[in-house]
Design a protein around this motif. Sequence first.
Motif, mmCIF file in Angstrom:
data_model
loop_
_atom_site.group_PDB
_atom_site.id
_atom_site.type_symbol
_atom_site.label_atom_id
_atom_site.label_comp_id
_atom_site.label_asym_id
_atom_site.label_seq_id
_atom_site.Cartn_x
_atom_site.Cartn_y
_atom_site.Cartn_z
ATOM 1 N N LEU A 69 0.823 -1.208 0.000
ATOM 2 C CA LEU A 69 0.000 0.000 0.000
ATOM 3 C C LEU A 69 0.862 1.265 0.000
ATOM 4 O O LEU A 69 0.574 2.230 -0.717
ATOM 5 C CB LEU A 69 -0.939 0.000 1.203
ATOM 6 N N LEU A 70 1.907 1.260 0.818
ATOM 7 C CA LEU A 70 2.810 2.412 0.864
ATOM 8 C C LEU A 70 3.497 2.625 -0.480
ATOM 9 O O LEU A 70 3.609 3.757 -0.962
ATOM 10 C CB LEU A 70 3.869 2.219 1.950
ATOM 11 N N THR A 71 3.951 1.544 -1.070
ATOM 12 C CA THR A 71 4.641 1.643 -2.363
ATOM 13 C C THR A 71 3.684 2.152 -3.428
ATOM 14 O O THR A 71 4.021 3.070 -4.179
ATOM 15 C CB THR A 71 5.224 0.271 -2.771
ATOM 16 N N TYR A 72 2.505 1.562 -3.482
ATOM 17 C CA TYR A 72 1.537 2.014 -4.477
ATOM 18 C C TYR A 72 1.207 3.498 -4.277
ATOM 19 O O TYR A 72 1.244 4.283 -5.218
ATOM 20 C CB TYR A 72 0.243 1.192 -4.428
ATOM 21 N N GLY A 73 0.874 3.869 -3.059
ATOM 22 C CA GLY A 73 0.461 5.249 -2.793
ATOM 23 C C GLY A 73 1.528 6.277 -3.120
ATOM 24 O O GLY A 73 1.255 7.291 -3.756
ATOM 25 N N THR A 74 2.755 6.008 -2.714
ATOM 26 C CA THR A 74 3.813 6.992 -2.930
ATOM 27 C C THR A 74 4.239 7.056 -4.396
ATOM 28 O O THR A 74 4.422 8.140 -4.944
ATOM 29 C CB THR A 74 5.026 6.710 -2.033
ATOM 30 N N TYR A 75 4.364 5.905 -5.031
ATOM 31 C CA TYR A 75 4.772 5.898 -6.439
ATOM 32 C C TYR A 75 3.644 6.381 -7.352
ATOM 33 O O TYR A 75 3.894 7.062 -8.348
ATOM 34 C CB TYR A 75 5.275 4.512 -6.866
ATOM 35 N N ALA A 76 2.404 6.042 -7.024
ATOM 36 C CA ALA A 76 1.269 6.528 -7.816
ATOM 37 C C ALA A 76 1.171 8.041 -7.725
ATOM 38 O O ALA A 76 0.817 8.710 -8.709
ATOM 39 C CB ALA A 76 -0.025 5.877 -7.350
ATOM 40 N N ASN A 77 1.490 8.603 -6.573
ATOM 41 C CA ASN A 77 1.464 10.051 -6.399
ATOM 42 C C ASN A 77 2.483 10.713 -7.314
ATOM 43 O O ASN A 77 2.182 11.696 -8.000
ATOM 44 C CB ASN A 77 1.750 10.389 -4.932
ATOM 45 N N TRP A 78 3.693 10.169 -7.338
ATOM 46 C CA TRP A 78 4.716 10.719 -8.233
ATOM 47 C C TRP A 78 4.305 10.519 -9.697
ATOM 48 O O TRP A 78 4.378 11.454 -10.497
ATOM 49 C CB TRP A 78 6.075 10.063 -7.964
ATOM 50 N N LEU A 79 3.869 9.306 -10.040
ATOM 51 C CA LEU A 79 3.542 8.992 -11.432
ATOM 52 C C LEU A 79 2.361 9.815 -11.937
ATOM 53 O O LEU A 79 2.395 10.334 -13.058
ATOM 54 C CB LEU A 79 3.242 7.498 -11.587
ATOM 55 N N ALA A 80 1.330 9.942 -11.129
ATOM 56 C CA ALA A 80 0.147 10.708 -11.549
ATOM 57 C C ALA A 80 0.518 12.152 -11.863
ATOM 58 O O ALA A 80 0.106 12.700 -12.893
ATOM 59 C CB ALA A 80 -0.921 10.666 -10.460
ATOM 60 N N THR A 81 1.282 12.759 -10.998
ATOM 61 C CA THR A 81 1.642 14.162 -11.228
ATOM 62 C C THR A 81 2.647 14.287 -12.376
ATOM 63 O O THR A 81 2.614 15.278 -13.117
ATOM 64 C CB THR A 81 2.187 14.811 -9.943
ATOM 65 N N GLN A 82 3.502 13.284 -12.562
ATOM 66 C CA GLN A 82 4.439 13.325 -13.680
ATOM 67 C C GLN A 82 3.704 13.170 -15.010
ATOM 68 O O GLN A 82 3.980 13.897 -15.968
ATOM 69 C CB GLN A 82 5.516 12.241 -13.532
ATOM 70 N N LEU A 83 2.779 12.221 -15.080
ATOM 71 C CA LEU A 83 1.994 12.062 -16.304
ATOM 72 C C LEU A 83 1.161 13.312 -16.571
ATOM 73 O O LEU A 83 1.042 13.753 -17.719
ATOM 74 C CB LEU A 83 1.081 10.832 -16.200
ATOM 75 N N ALA A 84 0.600 13.886 -15.518
ATOM 76 C CA ALA A 84 -0.170 15.121 -15.678
ATOM 77 C C ALA A 84 0.715 16.245 -16.213
ATOM 78 O O ALA A 84 0.280 17.047 -17.043
ATOM 79 C CB ALA A 84 -0.806 15.521 -14.353
ATOM 80 N N ALA A 85 1.951 16.294 -15.768
ATOM 81 C CA ALA A 85 2.883 17.321 -16.264
ATOM 82 C C ALA A 85 3.202 17.104 -17.742
ATOM 83 O O ALA A 85 3.217 18.047 -18.524
ATOM 84 C CB ALA A 85 4.172 17.286 -15.440
ATOM 85 N N ILE A 86 3.437 15.866 -18.112
ATOM 86 C CA ILE A 86 3.790 15.550 -19.501
ATOM 87 C C ILE A 86 2.595 15.744 -20.421
ATOM 88 O O ILE A 86 2.721 16.305 -21.517
ATOM 89 C CB ILE A 86 4.316 14.101 -19.596
ATOM 90 N N TRP A 87 1.423 15.285 -19.989
ATOM 91 C CA TRP A 87 0.230 15.328 -20.822
ATOM 92 C C TRP A 87 -0.565 16.621 -20.707
ATOM 93 O O TRP A 87 -1.449 16.878 -21.512
ATOM 94 C CB TRP A 87 -0.706 14.181 -20.456
ATOM 95 N N GLY A 88 -0.324 17.410 -19.684
ATOM 96 C CA GLY A 88 -1.149 18.589 -19.440
ATOM 97 C C GLY A 88 -2.504 18.192 -18.851
ATOM 98 O O GLY A 88 -3.527 18.796 -19.163
ATOM 99 N N ALA A 89 -2.512 17.187 -18.006
ATOM 100 C CA ALA A 89 -3.764 16.662 -17.438
ATOM 101 C C ALA A 89 -3.875 17.036 -15.958
ATOM 102 O O ALA A 89 -3.033 17.751 -15.424
ATOM 103 C CB ALA A 89 -3.793 15.138 -17.601
ATOM 104 N N GLY A 90 -4.921 16.540 -15.305
ATOM 105 C CA GLY A 90 -5.073 16.699 -13.870
ATOM 106 C C GLY A 90 -6.072 17.736 -13.428
ATOM 107 O O GLY A 90 -6.104 18.108 -12.253
#
Length: 135
Positions: A69-90
Amino acid sequence: MQVLLFVLGLVLFLLGLLTGLLNPAVKNPRMGVASHLQGITNGPLLIVIGLLWPYVHLGHVWQIVTVALLTYGTYANWLATQLAAIWGAGRRFAPAAAGEHTASPAKEGVVDFLLASLAPAIIAATVILIVGVLR
């Protein structure tokens, strides 16, 4: 588990550092900064939990669940914001950081799913950690 948390934390911290370097190349630099901050704060969080681990008294299965759960939550947080930065999403969950940027519905859906699902994972892991420390 302790060493695994250390490694996961260090890798996430490194991803956060690299994200900061790549920030000028993303579609939404403000969201890129958010991703950078997620990496450089959530990485040390995993390291600190690794330091706390000797005081966490949980069965083996609960240890695995907590680390997952910790791994998913922390890495998903980084990945979601990184994808949002690349794609212009969020726009749905991070409108201040997304600004006027918008992406395709599929890309917005991926970011929305990650952002919506990471919170329960981190909350559940935190509750399990509290129980484990109090035992």
